[in-house]
Design a protein around this motif. Structure first.
Motif, short mmCIF file in Angstrom:
data_model
loop_
_atom_site.label_atom_id
_atom_site.label_comp_id
_atom_site.label_asym_id
_atom_site.label_seq_id
_atom_site.Cartn_x
_atom_site.Cartn_y
_atom_site.Cartn_z
N THR A 537 62.37 -15.86 30.86
CA THR A 537 61.05 -15.26 31.07
C THR A 537 61.14 -14.12 32.08
O THR A 537 60.63 -13.03 31.86
N VAL A 538 61.81 -14.40 33.20
CA VAL A 538 61.90 -13.37 34.25
C VAL A 538 62.76 -12.19 33.76
O VAL A 538 62.47 -11.04 34.07
N SER A 539 63.79 -12.48 32.95
CA SER A 539 64.62 -11.39 32.41
C SER A 539 63.80 -10.50 31.48
O SER A 539 63.90 -9.28 31.53
N ILE A 540 62.98 -11.14 30.64
CA ILE A 540 62.14 -10.36 29.72
C ILE A 540 61.17 -9.48 30.51
O ILE A 540 60.92 -8.34 30.15
N ARG A 541 60.66 -10.02 31.63
CA ARG A 541 59.73 -9.22 32.44
C ARG A 541 60.41 -7.99 33.05
O ARG A 541 59.75 -7.02 33.38
N ALA A 542 61.74 -8.07 33.22
CA ALA A 542 62.45 -6.91 33.80
C ALA A 542 62.66 -5.82 32.74
O ALA A 542 62.93 -4.68 33.07
N MET A 543 62.50 -6.20 31.47
CA MET A 543 62.72 -5.24 30.38
C MET A 543 61.50 -4.33 30.21
O MET A 543 60.38 -4.72 30.51
N GLN A 544 61.74 -3.17 29.65
CA GLN A 544 60.63 -2.30 29.24
C GLN A 544 60.11 -2.79 27.89
O GLN A 544 60.78 -3.58 27.23
N LYS A 545 58.95 -2.26 27.49
CA LYS A 545 58.44 -2.60 26.15
C LYS A 545 58.95 -1.56 25.16
O LYS A 545 58.99 -0.38 25.45
N ALA A 546 59.33 -2.05 23.97
CA ALA A 546 59.72 -1.09 22.92
C ALA A 546 58.47 -0.40 22.42
O ALA A 546 57.39 -0.98 22.42
N ARG A 547 58.62 0.87 21.99
CA ARG A 547 57.45 1.58 21.48
C ARG A 547 57.89 2.63 20.47
O ARG A 547 59.09 2.79 20.21
N TYR A 548 56.92 3.33 19.90
CA TYR A 548 57.22 4.37 18.91
C TYR A 548 57.15 5.74 19.57
O TYR A 548 56.27 6.00 20.39
N SER A 549 58.07 6.63 19.17
CA SER A 549 58.02 8.00 19.68
C SER A 549 58.88 8.89 18.80
O SER A 549 59.86 8.44 18.21
N VAL A 550 58.52 10.19 18.73
CA VAL A 550 59.37 11.13 17.98
C VAL A 550 60.50 11.63 18.88
O VAL A 550 61.41 12.32 18.42
N HIS A 551 60.43 11.28 20.17
CA HIS A 551 61.50 11.69 21.10
C HIS A 551 62.48 10.53 21.24
O HIS A 551 62.18 9.54 21.91
N ASN A 552 63.63 10.65 20.61
CA ASN A 552 64.54 9.50 20.56
C ASN A 552 65.35 9.36 21.85
O ASN A 552 66.00 10.29 22.29
N ILE A 553 65.28 8.16 22.44
CA ILE A 553 66.15 7.87 23.59
C ILE A 553 67.02 6.65 23.28
O ILE A 553 67.68 6.11 24.15
N GLY A 554 66.99 6.23 22.00
CA GLY A 554 67.78 5.06 21.63
C GLY A 554 67.03 3.76 21.90
O GLY A 554 65.93 3.77 22.45
N HIS A 555 67.64 2.67 21.46
CA HIS A 555 67.03 1.35 21.65
C HIS A 555 67.97 0.51 22.51
O HIS A 555 69.01 0.06 22.05
N TYR A 556 67.60 0.34 23.77
CA TYR A 556 68.48 -0.33 24.73
C TYR A 556 68.76 -1.79 24.34
O TYR A 556 69.90 -2.23 24.33
N GLY A 557 67.70 -2.54 24.00
CA GLY A 557 67.85 -3.97 23.73
C GLY A 557 68.74 -4.25 22.53
O GLY A 557 69.44 -5.25 22.49
N LEU A 558 68.70 -3.35 21.54
CA LEU A 558 69.53 -3.55 20.34
C LEU A 558 70.88 -2.84 20.47
O LEU A 558 71.74 -2.98 19.60
N ALA A 559 71.02 -2.02 21.51
CA ALA A 559 72.23 -1.21 21.73
C ALA A 559 72.46 -0.26 20.54
O ALA A 559 73.59 -0.09 20.08
N PHE A 560 71.38 0.35 20.02
CA PHE A 560 71.49 1.35 18.96
C PHE A 560 71.10 2.72 19.53
O PHE A 560 70.10 2.82 20.24
N GLU A 561 71.86 3.75 19.16
CA GLU A 561 71.46 5.10 19.58
C GLU A 561 70.30 5.62 18.75
O GLU A 561 69.53 6.46 19.20
N TYR A 562 70.25 5.17 17.50
CA TYR A 562 69.17 5.60 16.60
C TYR A 562 68.58 4.36 15.96
O TYR A 562 69.30 3.54 15.41
N TYR A 563 67.26 4.26 16.02
CA TYR A 563 66.61 3.10 15.41
C TYR A 563 65.18 3.48 15.02
O TYR A 563 64.53 4.25 15.72
N THR A 564 64.73 3.00 13.88
CA THR A 564 63.36 3.28 13.46
C THR A 564 62.81 2.03 12.78
O THR A 564 63.50 1.02 12.69
N HIS A 565 61.58 2.08 12.32
CA HIS A 565 61.01 0.98 11.54
C HIS A 565 60.77 1.48 10.12
O HIS A 565 59.94 2.37 9.90
#
Length: 714
Positions: A537-565
């Motif tokens: 629980t405390v680890s999850i609270r330290a994480m940011q929330k995933a969100r949508y954006s056209v400015h790609n900064i990668g997906h930290y939690g999945l360790a992907f440089e490019y990710y979309t839905h």
């Protein structure tokens, strides 16, 4: 205003009371100038001591720069203050505040200076001159934009008028409803009310009924009330359903000819047992020894839903389907989501697919994104697929076991490159036909779930890379990405200090991969220990929330440089946007407006958050309902949250969460230690810490407030 002074003029008035009256007097006419004589007469200060007290107060206000002396003996409010715009936050305890647009510190706004602004309204304020030893204050001078003028509550109807009693934590006052605006509402009905005015002198806002949801306590009424509370729709517009009814379900031969044909390839869906909207299917066939073709086939929703049409606009507005405990509020009309687009077995369906040539070790040799037509051979529930994986027996067992082998290999690689492994269970309710919760069970992610998850992640990542990785010297075309930022360094530091108490360590610096690998190690180390849930629980609270954006900064939690839905267009609008853009770019289309798509991404991220909050509220409601008949019973639990108003406790048996209010911790005076997630007693030094095992008795269950109260059992 004048009367206030008069009432007390005969008696000795306390300085504080008179100061309040003098302040209110100046605020009532902020631009006017008053002589001493006028002030005395308006406030009916007839005795010498009161006049002297008033002069005394005026001098203090002058010294504090709160009023100015325009010329000898003439005073007015000093409101040459800075004007700011920002958001007003209303609190039912009167501690209203204003958050400036430029991100400055919050400023206190007293009720008398609020101009009856509502929570989250955009307002213009004037900063009041700061008084010595007092916090900074401001006054609302204009309401620029109403955030929310509708409220949900329960009606109390009397002979000639009615009130809506709200459980809203931001509104201290019930809403007054004139008799002719009642729409037939009766006492005990849940209703949605729109605030139409809030006159200056009135204590209560005045409203009119928009909709009667039904009797309070009735299941559907309460679920609709939760949706309405979050501003989410609870009915589908008839006009949009009519438009969906006109869409033909038949697929023409010309359309099939345009697509790659997968109808003869082994294909199946694996979904939850209560799912109706199957938006993904997997196909698999052997190409040669050691090489397989795997197709991830996604419902081709945008073939049916045209951009800018009535169905599309409704979908964009909703942005997501909402999953409450006992119902789904679909993003698209049911004719599309459960029938035309749903990949039901033994029916020809149009799909948009990512097709992989892949080895048994999960190495992708090549991939392509193509429009296809499929015919699913079988619908599996997760439980059925899981049984095949465990027993190695059943329909299509070779195919399922091969996909499982590949998924495990892909998954292992993903964690090796630093993906974070949060394996949370979810609480689910067994519900009877009236919507009453009869038992609790936990939904765990098993191999069958992970199989689907890995191929969906792979497809999403492949689509993002195809568009996002532009050739050298070229700019990538605009695409909505699913992004996830690095953890907040301060929160990581806090996490590190917190877990040190249990003897664990993590890295708070170094490369992305090093940090995420150390978080994974931590999650492995706590697995099966009593502090597992807490540390997660405390680890999850330290994480940011995933969100949508056209400015790609990668997906930290999945360790992907490019990710979309891309894989759930029936229930998420971003996936529909991605489908349209991938199709457009494949046909040689030009890139789209970055700003326009970023706005839609923001909207989708916000709606996702609101839907998650509504989902949580519905679970909370069912938890309280489930515990209604357990008042007085004793349970073991663990402290799941610590706040300045008390401790939250999650029960071990059923994961229902309730609270031990601070007032019930009466053996000492407890102080809240935010850094260490604990309450500490002043005298005894006794602490209540996050994660502590604790025994409680169920004291109260308040369905209206979705609140369980516990008391400690010694």
């Amino acid at each position: 205003m004048g009367k206030k002074g008069g009432k007390k003029a005969g008696k000795r008035m306390k300085k504080k009371e008179l100061a309040e009256i003098v302040l209110n007097f100046f605020h009532a006419k902020p631009t006017e100038t008053f002589t001493l004589k006028y002030i005395f007469s308006e406030l009916r200060l007839t005795t010498h001591p009161l006049k002297m007290l008033c002069v005394d107060i005026l001098h203090e206000l002058l010294a504090d720069d709160y009023i100015v002396e325009v010329e000898k003996g003439k005073f007015r409010l000093h409101n040459q203050g800075k004007e700011l715009t920002g958001i007003f936050h209303r609190k039912s305890n009167g501690k209203n505040s204003f958050i400036p647009d430029d991100g400055g510190e919050p400023i206190f706004i007293a009720e008398r200076n609020s101009a009856h602004a509502m929570n989250n309204d955009k307002v213009r304020v004037v900063c009041l001159a700061k008084r010595k030893n007092k916090e900074k204050e401001a006054e609302v001078v204009e309401i620029l934009e109403r955030a929310n003028d509708t409220f949900v509550g329960t009606l109390e109807v009397s002979k000639s008028y009615a009130f809506l009693v709200t459980e809203n934590r931001t509104l201290a006052n019930d809403i007054f409803i004139p008799k002719d605006k009642l729409k037939g509402g009766k006492t005990g009905d849940k209703a949605i009310v729109k605030v139409v005015e809030w006159p200056d002198k009135a204590k209560n806002p005045i409203g009119q009924i928009i909709d009667i949801l039904g009797k309070a306590g009735d299941n559907t009424t309460e679920m609709h009330a939760i949706l309405a509370e979050f501003g989410l729709p609870y009915v589908y517009p008839k006009s949009v359903e009519k438009a969906a009814d006109k869409i033909p379900a038949e697929i023409s031969e010309e359309e099939i000819a345009r697509r790659e044909d997968f109808r003869k390839v082994t294909t199946f869906t694996i979904d939850p047992k209560d799912a109706k909207d199957f938006d993904d299917a997997l196909s698999i066939r052997k190409l040669k020894d050691g090489l397989w073709e795997v197709g991830v086939h996604i419902a081709d929703v945008t073939h049916y839903v045209k951009e800018g049409g009535i169905i599309d606009k409704e979908g964009e507005k909703r942005a997501t389907s909402v999953y409450l405990v006992d119902r789904t509020i679909p993003m698209l009309p049911e004719r599309l989501s459960n029938y035309i687009c749903s990949l039901r077995p033994n029916e020809e369906k149009l799909t948009f697919s990512v097709v992989f040539d892949i080895t048994e070790k999960g190495e992708v040799k090549q991939s392509r994104i193509v429009h296809t037509v499929i015919n699913s051979d079988r619908r599996f529930t997760y439980e059925e697929a899981q049984q095949i994986i465990e027993t190695k027996e059943g329909d299509y067992k070779e195919e399922i076991l091969m996909l499982d082998t590949m998924a495990k290999a892909i998954r292992e690689k993903r964690f090796a490159s630093g993906a974070i492994n949060f394996d949370r269970y979810e609480v689910r309710f067994e519900i009877d036909e009236k919507g009453k919760p009869i038992s609790v069970y936990f939904k765990e992610s098993k191999d069958a779930n992970k199989l689907i998850e890995e191929f969906m992640l792979l497809a999403n990542r492949t689509v993002a890379e195809k568009i996002g990785k532009a050739p050298k010297g070229k700019k990538a075309k605009v695409l909505p990405y699913r992004i996830h930022d690095l953890p907040d360094p301060e929160k990581l530091e806090n996490l590190s200090q917190f877990i040190a108490r249990f003897g664990y360590k993590i890295r708070t610096g170094g490369s992305k991969t090093e940090v995420s690998k150390s978080i994974n190690r931590l999650l492995d180390d706590v697995h099966g220990k009593k502090e597992e849930n807490l540390v997660e629980t405390v680890s999850i609270r330290a994480m940011q929330k995933a969100r949508y954006s056209v400015h790609n900064i990668g997906h930290y939690g999945l360790a992907f440089e490019y990710y979309t839905h891309f894989t759930s267009p029936i229930r998420r609008y971003p996936d529909m946007m991605v489908h349209r853009l991938v199709t457009k770019y494949a046909d040689g289309g030009r890139t789209v407006s970055e700003n326009k798509y970023e706005d839609i991404c923001d909207h989708c991220s916000n709606m996702e958050q609101i839907a998650a909050n509504a989902e949580r509220a519905s679970i909370k409601y069912k938890q309280v309902e489930f515990m209604m008949d357990k008042i007085g019973q004793v349970f073991d639990g663990v402290i799941s949250g610590v706040t300045e108003w008390g401790i939250y406790v999650e029960l071990n048996d059923n994961k229902c969460e309730g609270m031990v209010p601070m007032r019930d911790l009466d053996d000492d005076y407890y102080e809240f230690d935010e850094k260490n997630y604990c309450l500490r007693g002043r005298k005894t030094n006794h602490t209540y810490s996050l994660g502590d095992a604790i025994t409680v008795k169920v004291a109260r269950a308040n369905l209206e407030k979705k609140q369980l109260d516990f008391v400690l059992v010694d």
